[in-house]
Design a protein around this motif. Structure first.
Motif, PDB file in Angstrom:
ATOM      1  N   PRO A   1       0.716  -1.259  -0.089  1.00 39.37           N
ATOM      2  CA  PRO A   1       0.053   0.177  -0.012  1.00 39.37           C
ATOM      3  C   PRO A   1       0.744   1.353  -0.162  1.00 39.37           C
ATOM      4  N   GLU A   2       1.965   1.320   0.769  1.00 38.75           N
ATOM      5  CA  GLU A   2       2.908   2.397   0.820  1.00 38.75           C
ATOM      6  C   GLU A   2       3.702   2.746  -0.369  1.00 38.75           C
ATOM      7  N   GLN A   3       3.551   1.997  -1.544  1.00 34.80           N
ATOM      8  CA  GLN A   3       4.547   1.975  -2.598  1.00 34.80           C
ATOM      9  C   GLN A   3       4.201   3.356  -3.268  1.00 34.80           C
ATOM     10  N   ASN A   4       5.255   3.988  -3.795  1.00 40.08           N
ATOM     11  CA  ASN A   4       5.262   5.155  -4.501  1.00 40.08           C
ATOM     12  C   ASN A   4       5.191   4.791  -5.986  1.00 40.08           C
ATOM     13  N   PHE A   5       4.389   5.658  -6.733  1.00 41.14           N
ATOM     14  CA  PHE A   5       4.356   5.360  -8.240  1.00 41.14           C
ATOM     15  C   PHE A   5       5.045   6.521  -8.912  1.00 41.14           C
ATOM     16  N   VAL A   6       5.764   6.370  -9.907  1.00 41.25           N
ATOM     17  CA  VAL A   6       6.570   7.288 -10.620  1.00 41.25           C
ATOM     18  C   VAL A   6       5.630   7.901 -11.654  1.00 41.25           C
ATOM     19  N   GLY A   7       4.810   6.995 -12.492  1.00 37.50           N
ATOM     20  CA  GLY A   7       3.860   7.886 -13.113  1.00 37.50           C
ATOM     21  C   GLY A   7       4.637   8.290 -14.502  1.00 37.50           C
ATOM     22  N   ALA A   8       3.625   8.872 -15.600  1.00 31.30           N
ATOM     23  CA  ALA A   8       4.223   9.408 -16.722  1.00 31.30           C
ATOM     24  C   ALA A   8       4.803  10.649 -16.667  1.00 31.30           C
ATOM     25  N   PRO A   9       5.897  10.781 -17.689  1.00 29.62           N
ATOM     26  CA  PRO A   9       6.482  12.116 -17.588  1.00 29.62           C
ATOM     27  C   PRO A   9       5.489  13.041 -18.081  1.00 29.62           C
ATOM     28  N   GLU A  10       5.403  14.291 -17.312  1.00 27.07           N
ATOM     29  CA  GLU A  10       4.508  15.424 -17.837  1.00 27.07           C
ATOM     30  C   GLU A  10       4.382  15.572 -19.294  1.00 27.07           C
ATOM     31  N   ASP A  11       5.766  15.880 -19.885  1.00 22.62           N
ATOM     32  CA  ASP A  11       5.821  16.301 -21.245  1.00 22.62           C
ATOM     33  C   ASP A  11       5.630  15.161 -22.155  1.00 22.62           C
ATOM     34  N   ASP A  12       4.765  15.443 -22.992  1.00 18.72           N
ATOM     35  CA  ASP A  12       4.186  14.402 -24.080  1.00 18.72           C
ATOM     36  C   ASP A  12       5.224  13.839 -24.776  1.00 18.72           C
ATOM     37  N   ALA A  13       6.171  14.639 -25.344  1.00 19.78           N
ATOM     38  CA  ALA A  13       7.185  14.217 -26.347  1.00 19.78           C
ATOM     39  C   ALA A  13       8.055  13.361 -25.570  1.00 19.78           C
ATOM     40  N   GLU A  14       8.365  13.739 -24.397  1.00 17.44           N
ATOM     41  CA  GLU A  14       9.309  12.763 -23.345  1.00 17.44           C
ATOM     42  C   GLU A  14       8.909  11.362 -23.184  1.00 17.44           C
ATOM     43  N   ALA A  15       7.476  11.542 -23.040  1.00 10.89           N
ATOM     44  CA  ALA A  15       6.708  10.303 -22.860  1.00 10.89           C
ATOM     45  C   ALA A  15       6.830   9.549 -23.910  1.00 10.89           C
ATOM     46  N   GLU A  16       6.495  10.036 -25.237  1.00 14.94           N
ATOM     47  CA  GLU A  16       6.563   9.411 -26.494  1.00 14.94           C
ATOM     48  C   GLU A  16       7.717   8.696 -26.535  1.00 14.94           C
TER      49      GLU A  16
ATOM     50  N   GLY B   1      11.366   3.855 -26.494  1.00 15.85           N
ATOM     51  CA  GLY B   1      12.635   3.314 -25.679  1.00 15.85           C
ATOM     52  C   GLY B   1      12.356   1.938 -25.236  1.00 15.85           C
ATOM     53  N   HIS B   2      11.119   1.701 -24.726  1.00 14.29           N
ATOM     54  CA  HIS B   2      10.498   0.652 -23.810  1.00 14.29           C
ATOM     55  C   HIS B   2      10.307  -0.583 -25.234  1.00 14.29           C
ATOM     56  N   ASN B   3      10.096  -0.023 -26.288  1.00 11.66           N
ATOM     57  CA  ASN B   3       9.783  -0.948 -27.445  1.00 11.66           C
ATOM     58  C   ASN B   3       8.451  -1.287 -27.500  1.00 11.66           C
ATOM     59  N   TRP B   4       7.525  -0.266 -26.939  1.00  8.33           N
ATOM     60  CA  TRP B   4       6.261  -0.275 -27.442  1.00  8.33           C
ATOM     61  C   TRP B   4       6.008   0.277 -28.924  1.00  8.33           C
ATOM     62  N   VAL B   5       5.190  -0.390 -29.586  1.00  7.29           N
ATOM     63  CA  VAL B   5       5.184  -0.084 -31.210  1.00  7.29           C
ATOM     64  C   VAL B   5       4.399   1.225 -31.060  1.00  7.29           C
ATOM     65  N   PRO B   6       4.647   2.004 -32.219  1.00  3.48           N
ATOM     66  CA  PRO B   6       4.141   3.503 -32.426  1.00  3.48           C
ATOM     67  C   PRO B   6       2.800   3.384 -32.347  1.00  3.48           C
ATOM     68  N   LYS B   7       1.991   4.431 -31.936  1.00  2.12           N
ATOM     69  CA  LYS B   7       0.821   4.364 -31.603  1.00  2.12           C
ATOM     70  C   LYS B   7       0.093   4.690 -33.234  1.00  2.12           C
ATOM     71  N   THR B   8      -1.267   4.190 -33.123  1.00  2.00           N
ATOM     72  CA  THR B   8      -1.650   4.522 -34.573  1.00  2.00           C
ATOM     73  C   THR B   8      -3.005   5.214 -34.504  1.00  2.00           C
ATOM     74  N   ASN B   9      -3.123   6.211 -35.433  1.00  2.00           N
ATOM     75  CA  ASN B   9      -4.331   6.980 -35.140  1.00  2.00           C
ATOM     76  C   ASN B   9      -5.420   6.735 -36.138  1.00  2.00           C
ATOM     77  N   TYR B  10      -6.600   6.446 -35.762  1.00  2.00           N
ATOM     78  CA  TYR B  10      -7.557   6.058 -36.552  1.00  2.00           C
ATOM     79  C   TYR B  10      -8.371   7.115 -37.250  1.00  2.00           C
TER      80      TYR B  10
END
Ligand code: ATP
Length: 611
Positions: free
Chosen positions: A35-50, A55-64
Motif C-alpha cells: 500500500p505504501e508504494q510510490n508510483f512514478v507515473g508518466a513524464p508530464e511532457d508528452d514528447a518525453e513520454a513518447e 525506448g521501451h519498445n512499445w510499437v508506435p501508436k496508430t491514429n484512426y
C-alpha cells in the motif's frame, strides 16, 4: 465461393510475435506492490513520454480516422476505405453437384486455418484437467480422443487443420452427451474450449443429414438476389450477449463447417442490416446472433423462421439468464421451435451462479445433462493473479508504471465506465502508447476496428468496459489489468473471473493485475477464496478476509449442485460416478444417421413465422 469480400481470419487473428509465450504454470507468489508504494507515473511532457514508450519498445501508436468511414454513396452505403464487416467473412459455399464428399479449397483453407491463429494448445493443459461432475438421463463416457467420438469424417479432417489434437475435458464429456441427444447445461473454466464443445457434436450430427435437413437454397455461383433469395430456416441457433462474441463464434463455425453443406450466418446490432439480410437470403443453417438483432429478424417472417430449429445454444448463459435479458430470452425461447419434441437446448458458461441455474431450468427438459468441470465459477492456475493496493488518485500512475514494468505484450485494461474507458485511452495515447478502446457507445465500425487492431498488434493495448469481459478469445493476451475492480452489483466475482480469463487460454499462461482499494471491499471475501483456491498470494491488506476456519474454503453459491437440481434428476449417475454400458458407443464409428426423424413429423418448416 464468394470472393466479394476479403475478410481474412488470418488478418483478424494474427498474433504479434514480439511476445514470448510462457508455458510454465504460474508461480504461487506473484509480486504485489505494498500500500505504501510510490508510483512514478508518466513524464508530464508528452514528447518525453513518447520517447520513453519507443525506448521501451512499445510499437508506435496508430491514429484512426473514423471520419473517413462515414463517407456514404448516394444509396447510403459506406464507401470509405475500411475493412469488410465480420458478417461478410468468407465461408465454404456448397454446390449440390459435390455429391457426398465436398472438395477442398486451398485458398479458403489458408484463410480459415492459418497457424498464426490456431496454434494448438499450450503446454500447461494440466491446469484445465479438474474433476468433472456429470449428471443426467444417462451415464456419459468421456471421449479421450476425437477419433473415439464417431464424428463425421470431414469434421475429423477439419479438426486436424485446426490443430485440435485432443478434446479438452469439457469437450470430452459434452461431445458424447450431445450425441446422446438430451439438453445440456455445462460449465468449465475460461479458455477451455466450450465453443467447440457444443459446435463439434452438433455439426457432426447434422453433417450426415444435411442434404435431408437443410432448407432449399439457391446455387451460390448463379445467385441472383432479386429472383433467388430464400427465407433463412436455420437448424441451429446460437445466442450470445455481445457483438464481438457472436462474430467470434461465427468464425469458429465457419471453420468447423468447412466442406459441409451447413452454412453459418451471423446477426448482430450495429452492423449493416442489409448485408446481414443478404447473407440470410442465401440460406442459413447455423445462425449465431445477439438477442436484439435476432428479435428484429424474427419479426420479419419472410426473412427468418425458427421453425426448423433442432438445437438452441445459449452461450454465456448465466449472463443471459439475468433480469436484464429476460424479455428478450422469453421471446427467443418461446418461439414455435419449442414445440418440436426433438429440439435440444444447451447452456454454457464459465460461471453459473445457483440463482441463474434455477432460471435456466425452466427452459430445459426435466432431465438434462449437467456437466461441470471443476467448481462452477472457478478459474485455473495458469493465470498468475496479483492484487495491488492503489488509491483512486494514484491509479493512472500505477497503470503507467505497470505498462513499463515488463516487456511490451498484448494487454487488456478493464474499467467500470465508458467515460473512464475514453479517459484512460486518451491518457495513454497522449503518452505515446499504442492503445485503442471499445465500449457500448462506440459505433460498431469502431468496435470491429478496435478489436482488429488489437488482434493484429497495431494497437496491442485495449482499454475496455465489461463489454469485452466475456468470451473474447485473442491469442497472446499476456496481461489483463483491472484498473477498476468489478463491483459486487456489477458482476462481482463472476465478472472478475471472466475478465482475467481473457489471458492464459487453452493451456497457455498469463498475468492478471488488479488495482484494489477500500472501495472494493464488497468483492474482497470472494476474491480471497479464489486466490487461495488457485494457490495465489493473498496480500496483507486482504488477510482480514480470509475464511475464519482456515480449512476447506466454502463457496456460498457455486460449488455444489443445488439440492433441488439433484433431486429432479432421474436415472442419472452420482457426481463423478463411473460410466456404465448404456453410454455413448464410441466404437460404433460415425453415427450421424441415427439423428433426426425427419419423416416423423419433427419438422414444421411450413408452419409459418415465429416472430
Ligand atoms: N481441442 C482443442 N485443441 C486446441 N485448441 C482448442 C481446442 N478446443 C478449443 N481450442 C481453442 O481454444 C481457445 C479457447 O476456446 P473457447 O473460446 O471456446 O473457450 P471458452 O471455454 O468458451 O472460453 P470463455 O469461457 O472465455 O468463453 C480457442 O482459441 C479455440 O480455438
Amino acid at each position: 465461393m464468394s470472393d466479394d469480400f476479403n475478410f481474412e481470419t488470418a488478418d483478424m487473428s494474427a498474433a504479434i510475435d514480439d511476445v514470448e509465450v510462457s508455458s510454465s504454470v504460474a508461480p504461487s507468489t506473484a509480486s504485489c506492490p505494498k500500500p505504501e508504494q510510490n508510483f512514478v507515473g508518466a513524464p508530464e511532457d508528452d514528447a518525453e513520454a513518447e520517447a520513453k514508450a519507443r525506448g521501451h519498445n512499445w510499437v508506435p501508436k496508430t491514429n484512426y480516422d473514423y471520419s473517413s468511414y462515414a463517407i456514404k454513396d448516394k444509396n447510403s452505403v459506406e464507401v470509405g476505405n475500411m475493412p469488410a464487416w465480420a458478417a461478410s467473412a468468407v465461408k465454404y459455399e456448397w454446390s449440390d453437384d459435390f455429391g457426398d464428399v465436398a472438395p477442398r479449397v486451398e485458398e479458403l483453407e489458408k484463410q480459415l486455418f492459418t497457424t498464426d491463429f490456431l496454434a494448438g494448445t499450450g503446454t500447461a493443459m494440466k491446469a484445465l484437467e479438474l474433476e468433472v461432475r456429470t449428471e443426467g438421463p444417462k451415464n456419459v463416457k468421456p471421449v479421450l480422443k476425437f477419433s473415439e467420438a464417431g464424428l463425421h469424417p470431414v469434421l475429423m479432417e477439419t479438426l486436424k487443420l485446426m490443430h485440435y489434437d485432443e478434446p479438452t475435458p469439457i469437450q470430452a464429456y459434452t461431445i458424447p452427451a450431445v450425441l446422446l441427444g438430451s439438453d445440456v447445461v455445462a460449465s468449465a473454466q475460461t479458455g477451455s474450449g466450450k465453443t467447440a464443445a457444443y459446435l463439434i457434436p452438433i455439426l457432426s450430427r447434422l453433417m450426415g443429414k444435411a442434404q435431408k435437413l437443410c432448407a432449399p437454397r439457391p446455387n451460390p455461383v448463379t445467385y441472383n438476389p432479386s429472383t433467388d433469395a430464400v427465407r433463412a430456416e436455420p437448424l441451429v441457433l446460437i445466442v450470445a450477449p455481445t457483438r464481438e462474441l457472436v462474430c467470434q463464434i461465427f468464425d469458429e463455425a465457419r471453420r468447423l463447417c468447412y466442406r459441409s453443406k451447413l452454412r453459418p450466418c451471423v446477426a448482430y446490432g450495429g452492423g449493416p442490416m442489409g448485408l446481414q439480410r443478404e447473407e440470410l437470403n442465401k440460406g442459413c443453417d447455423i445462425l449465431i446472433a445477439t438477442p436484439g438483432r435476432l428479435i428484429d429478424f424474427m419479426r420479419k417472417p419472410a426473412l427468418l423462421t425458427l421453425a426448423r430449429l433442432k438445437y438452441t445454444i445459449i452461450d454465456e448463459a448465466d449472463e443471459m439468464m439475468t433480469a436484464d435479458w429476460e424479455e428478450n430470452m422469453t421471446q427467443i425461447m418461446g418461439g414455435d421451435s419449442n414445440e418440436d419434441p426433438d429440439h435440444i437446448y444447451m447452456m454454457f458458461s464459465a460461471t453459473f451462479p445457483k440463482e441463474m441455474r434455477k432460471v435456466a431450468r425452466k427452459y430445459m427438459e426435466p432431465d438434462y445433462f449437467r456437466i461441470y468441470v471443476g467448481r462452477i465459477g472457478s478459474t485455473h492456475k495458469n493465470i498468475e493473479q496479483s492484487i495491488c493496493w492503489v488509491e483512486e488518485n494514484k491509479k493512472r500512475d500505477a497503470l503507467y508504471d505497470l505498462l513499463f514494468s515488463e516487456k511490451p505484450a498484448r494487454t487488456i485494461i478493464f474499467v467500470n465506465s465508458k467515460r473512464q474507458a475514453d479517459m484512460i485511452d486518451d491518457f495513454l495515447f497522449n503518452k505515446g502508447l499504442p492503445t485503442t478502446s471499445i465500449h457500448s457507445d462506440r459505433t460498431q465500425r469502431e468496435r470491429e476496428d478496435a478489436i482488429l487492431a488489437f488482434k493484429q498488434g497495431t494497437c496491442p493495448i485495449l482499454v475496455t468496459t465489461g463489454v469485452a469481459a466475456r468470451g473474447i478469445d485473442i491469442r497472446n493476451v499476456m496481461h489483463v489489468i483491472n484498473y477498476d475492480m468489478p463491483s459486487a452489483d456489477h458482476g462481482g466475482i463472476q465478472e472478475y473471473v471472466h475478465r482475467i480469463g481473457r489471458t492464459a487460454r487453452i493451456g497457455y499462461t498469463g498475468k492478471a493485475s488488479s488495482f484494489y482499494n477500500n472501495r472494493n471491499e464488497d468483492i474482497a471475501e470472494d476474491l480471497v477464496k479464489l486466490l487461495i483456491e488457485n494457490g495465489q498470494l493473498v496480500p496483507d491488506f486482504l488477510e482480514d478476509h480470509r475464511p475464519l476456519d482456515g480449512g476447506k474454503i466454502e463457496f456460498d453459491d457455486d460449488s455444489e449442485p443445488d439440492s433441488d437440481e439433484a433431486d429432479e434428476a432421474t436415472g442419472g449417475d452420482a457426481w463423478g460416478a463411473a460410466p456404465v454400458d448404456d453410454g455413448f458407443k464410441a466404437d460404433e464409428g460415425f453415427a450421424a444417421d441415427d439423428g433426426f426423424k425427419a419423416d416423423e413429423g419433427g419438422f414444421k418448416a411450413d408452419a409459418g413465422d415465429d416472430a
